[in-house]
Write an enzyme that holds these catalytic residues in place. Structure first.
Site, mmCIF file in Angstrom:
data_model
loop_
_atom_site.group_PDB
_atom_site.id
_atom_site.type_symbol
_atom_site.label_atom_id
_atom_site.label_comp_id
_atom_site.label_asym_id
_atom_site.label_seq_id
_atom_site.Cartn_x
_atom_site.Cartn_y
_atom_site.Cartn_z
ATOM 1 N N TRP A 357 0.815 -1.105 0.072
ATOM 2 C CA TRP A 357 -0.054 -0.175 0.150
ATOM 3 C C TRP A 357 0.977 1.196 -0.128
ATOM 4 C CZ3 TRP A 357 -1.165 3.262 4.652
ATOM 5 C CH2 TRP A 357 -0.337 2.943 5.726
ATOM 6 N N GLU A 488 2.121 -1.082 13.225
ATOM 7 C CA GLU A 488 1.983 -2.677 13.212
ATOM 8 C C GLU A 488 2.538 -3.126 14.445
ATOM 9 O OE1 GLU A 488 2.375 -3.427 8.304
ATOM 10 O OE2 GLU A 488 4.120 -3.246 9.505
ATOM 11 N N LYS A 600 5.097 2.499 15.884
ATOM 12 C CA LYS A 600 5.773 2.225 14.766
ATOM 13 C C LYS A 600 5.749 3.314 13.674
ATOM 14 C CE LYS A 600 7.221 -1.099 11.007
ATOM 15 N NZ LYS A 600 6.844 -2.377 10.531
#
Length: 768
Positions: A357, A488, A600
């Site tokens: 993505w 994530e 993250k």
């Protein structure tokens, strides 16, 4: 940070040999042309730690999936772009020695990547174990004018050696792919042959029969004069080539020009590959080095005229933004809708060359605003052409009625990722595809793409969300359970704010464009309804989800909560992490990371950036000041979003520092991983910081807005963008903003909410 390269506004320069950083340099000095590419490996032998890498776009190998615990829905194979046959090798041999920088003494070494002209240069002086000293000069390019050609000029000058120097150009199909799941060789050799004039190596990937043929010819010179040599032909099972040499005395120079044609079954019929590859190499030799290099330079000149950003007063920033623009344009040329951009481009094996993505988030805005619109259009068509596989992917997970879930990782449309918390749960990836379609329409100013292609994708994605949401009786809201957001470092959470919010935005955009296309393109609308089986009654549920989507919020703090469990964590900041434990993904257990509050990459803040028209500056500032101190930026997708938001809220020190982080991420190896390859797709984010952050470019209500600011470290910055058939150049300095329409007729633009009319050739100057 490991800054060992010299600062130069148009060049990347390594002025001494760093054996301990060779893999990093191989990544940084990579070359490509959109169709093929290579890490910056030495042409001659190097028998020490190195990551050899040559890659051909769209040519794949089906690597068997390797997991510890199989789950329904996992893919059987991981498609990857394999390390291709090595077409760059040139052995350098004396009578009884072979040049090897791992074992010879290096007296002087410099390599330079000329970004302006797209050529890599190496100059070094070495002494063999027997005391023979040579000077070597190398020029290497992958032609942008003919994307099937790799050209190398290799010169060796004797300093104190008397005897024969042999230059041995070869093609080697006996290559390994370091990250192969089962350590298996990926190539079969169909045929290898050497004639007096040319040599070729015809290969195929195992299982899939993707084919590549490399064909090579050469010229040999002594002291700048071409000489005919009786070359020794090399013809082995997996290697072909020539050995061409001449007797030299101190001061003599021998030069070999290697012309290699690399063609794949993506462009040609398999049985015609040898013929076409040989033709390419022979025609290249007939044209000659000077003409081919001149044509290559002309293409780069045009690219820089379109895309260059000029920064006055900050050489480190200037070098870095040009490096990123250079890598983007040599990774993707936009001439083939079957191709996309892997996160590492042609610079390394990690991620297998697959599309993620990142393309829609970073690359579509860059190519859309800086290149002809067909380039970005082909990135969108890549997804449209893979819609059947996205529908099949959703079916494997239990969804029906034409619902589509685009893969997290793919080349040909099938899901290749095999971590359940990503493949099954990081489903927000669907929404960035719809966002990219919407952005394309806003920038080009017409809805033709949506009518012909985009709306089918949008309907299929909305059908997925219609089935994926749950209705919570307790909350009296629609919820999304068991998801992974952009951050994530949290998996399997409920009600990730970004996923929920972008889901509602995706549904709303689709509803809006359904009405527009039905009115403006009634024939296409009827075709779409027939092709998809779309019933307008479906929109009733979509609207209900939009109106009743649960979005976690902390009313007291005035912020959006990342997910249902985030506020229960110990909310420390990044400053509380000991420096020796950074990056945490290389020092902490996964359990510890998941339990921490550390982020993250941008999550809530990503939503505020992408859908900024819904939020005022104060809302953005409150969320930024809460989440940025807890973000470790261990994803390359993170710094650019934060930098843009920091510029929007007026925190220019933070914006500049994050800009430098994003822009010099690889040159200074912020994340201690450039040895694996460059972060090519996220490089487009650094370009967005200048255009969408510092210049404040937004499109709202079909109006082009700018709110320019300038980092205090800079004297000025200048860039161009394409918008609705117009090319606009903007220069921002501390005193004024200068805007010129380079092409186009007339255009209204808003500068800090004041409207100005631009016309071709007119220069608009506004006090800053």
């Amino acid at each position: 940070m490991k800054k060992y390269l010299l600062t130069d506004e148009w060049n990347i320069i390594e002025n001494e040999f760093h054996a301990d950083r060779l893999r990093a340099s191989e990544s940084i000095f990579s070359l490509g042309n959109g169709r093929l590419g290579q890490r910056g490996n030495f042409e001659e032998s190097y028998n020490s730690d190195t990551l050899q890498g040559s890659y051909v776009a769209g040519i794949t190998f089906l690597d068997r999936t390797r997991v510890g615990w199989w789950k329904n829905g996992y893919p059987n194979f991981f498609s990857r772009i394999p390390n291709a046959p090595n077409w760059s090798g040139i052995y350098v041999r004396l009578i009884d020695e072979e040049l090897d920088l791992a074992t010879w003494d290096i007296d002087r070494f410099e390599r330079r990547l000329d970004m302006k002209e797209g050529i890599s240069y190496r100059d070094f002086e070495v002494t063999s174990p027997k005391g023979h000293t040579l000077q070597v000069h190398v020029e290497h390019l992958n032609s942008m004018a003919n994307q099937n050609l790799c050209l190398i000029k290799y010169s060796v000058t004797s300093v104190n050696y008397e005897g024969k120097i042999s230059l041995v150009p070869y093609l080697n199909g006996d290559v390994k792919h370091e990250s192969s799941n089962f350590d298996e060789k990926m190539w079969n050799i169909i045929r290898a042959e050497t004639t007096n004039e040319y040599t070729y190596l015809w290969t195929q990937t195992k299982r899939e029969d993707s084919q590549v043929c490399c064909a090579m010819t050469y010229q040999f010179f002594k002291n700048s004069k071409e000489v005919a040599v009786s070359a020794i032909k090399i013809e082995k099972e997996k290697m072909t080539g020539f050995s061409a040499g001449a007797d030299v005395k101190p001061g003599d120079r021998v030069t070999l020009i290697k012309y290699t044609g690399i063609l794949s079954s993506l462009q040609h019929e398999r049985l015609e590959l040898v013929e076409h590859a040989v033709k390419e190499s022979r025609e290249a030799k007939a044209k000659g080095w000077e003409k081919l290099v001149s044509q290559h330079k002309d293409i780069w000149k045009k690219i820089w005229e379109q895309t260059d950003i000029v920064i006055d007063g900050d050489p480190d920033a200037q070098q870095a933004i040009r490096f990123n623009i250079f890598q983007l344009n040599q990774s993707y040329r936009g001439d083939d809708a079957r191709l996309n951009i892997g996160p590492k481009g042609f610079t390394g094996e990690k991620y297998g060359g697959n599309t993620q993505w990142n393309t829609e988030l970073c690359c579509v805005p860059y190519f859309l605003l800086s290149n002809p619109e067909d380039v970005a259009r082909n990135l969108l068509l890549y997804r449209y052409n893979q819609l059947p596989q996205a529908i099949e992917n959703a079916q494997k997970l239990g969804f029906g009625n034409g619902a589509a879930l685009y893969p997290m990782v793919t080349i040909h449309g099938e899901e290749c990722h095999n971590e359940w918390e990503i493949s099954f749960e990081e489903i927000h990836r669907n929404n960035i595809i719809v966002y990219a379609i919407m952005l394309y329409t806003q920038v080009t100013g017409n809805n033709e793409y949506i009518a012909r292609y985009g709306l089918e994708v949008m309907i299929a994605i909305c059908r997925f969300w219609s089935q994926r949401v749950s209705y919570s009786q307790a909350k009296q809201k629609y919820v999304l359970l068991g998801v992974t957001g952009p951050n994530e470092y949290e998996n399997n959470v409920n009600n990730n704010w970004y996923t929920n919010f972008s889901c509602a935005q995706c549904l709303q955009m689709t509803l809006d464009y359904l009405e527009i296309i039905a009115h403006e393109y009634p024939d296409e609308y009827s075709r779409i309804r027939r092709a998809t089986g779309f019933q307008y009654a479906e929109t009733t549920r979509w609207q209900e989800i939009i109106d009743n989507m649960y979005l976690p919020v902390d009313e007291e703090k005035g912020i959006f909560i990342q997910d249902d469990g985030y506020a229960d964590k110990e909310l420390t900041t990044v400053n509380d992490i000991p420096a020796e434990e950074r990056p945490i993904n290389q020092n902490w257990s996964w359990d510890r990371i998941l339990r921490s509050c550390y982020i993250k990459q941008s999550d809530v803040l990503l939503g505020l950036f992408l859908y900024s028209w819904h939020f005022d500056r104060e809302t953005i500032a409150r969320n930024f000041h809460f989440y940025e101190p807890r973000t470790v930026h261990e994803s390359s997708l993170s710094p650019f979003v934060h930098a843009i938001l920091a510029a929007w809220i007026g925190d220019m020190d933070k914006a500049y520092n994050l800009f430098m982080h994003a822009t010099r991420l690889d040159l200074d190896d912020y994340n201690n991983e450039v040895n694996q390859g460059l972060h090519v797709t996220s490089m487009a984010g650094s370009w967005q910081i200048i255009v969408r952050g510092f210049a404040g470019m937004k499109i709202e209500n079909n109006r082009l807005h700018f709110s320019p600011v300038i980092p205090p470290q800079w004297n000025s910055y200048t860039f161009k963008i394409n918008y609705r058939g117009c090319t606009i150049e903007m220069k921002v300095d501390k005193e004024e903003i200068k805007i010129t329409m380079m092409t186009g007729d007339e255009l209204n633009i808003y500068i800090r909410n004041v409207v100005y009319l631009l016309s071709r050739g007119k220069e608009l100057i506004i006090p800053n």
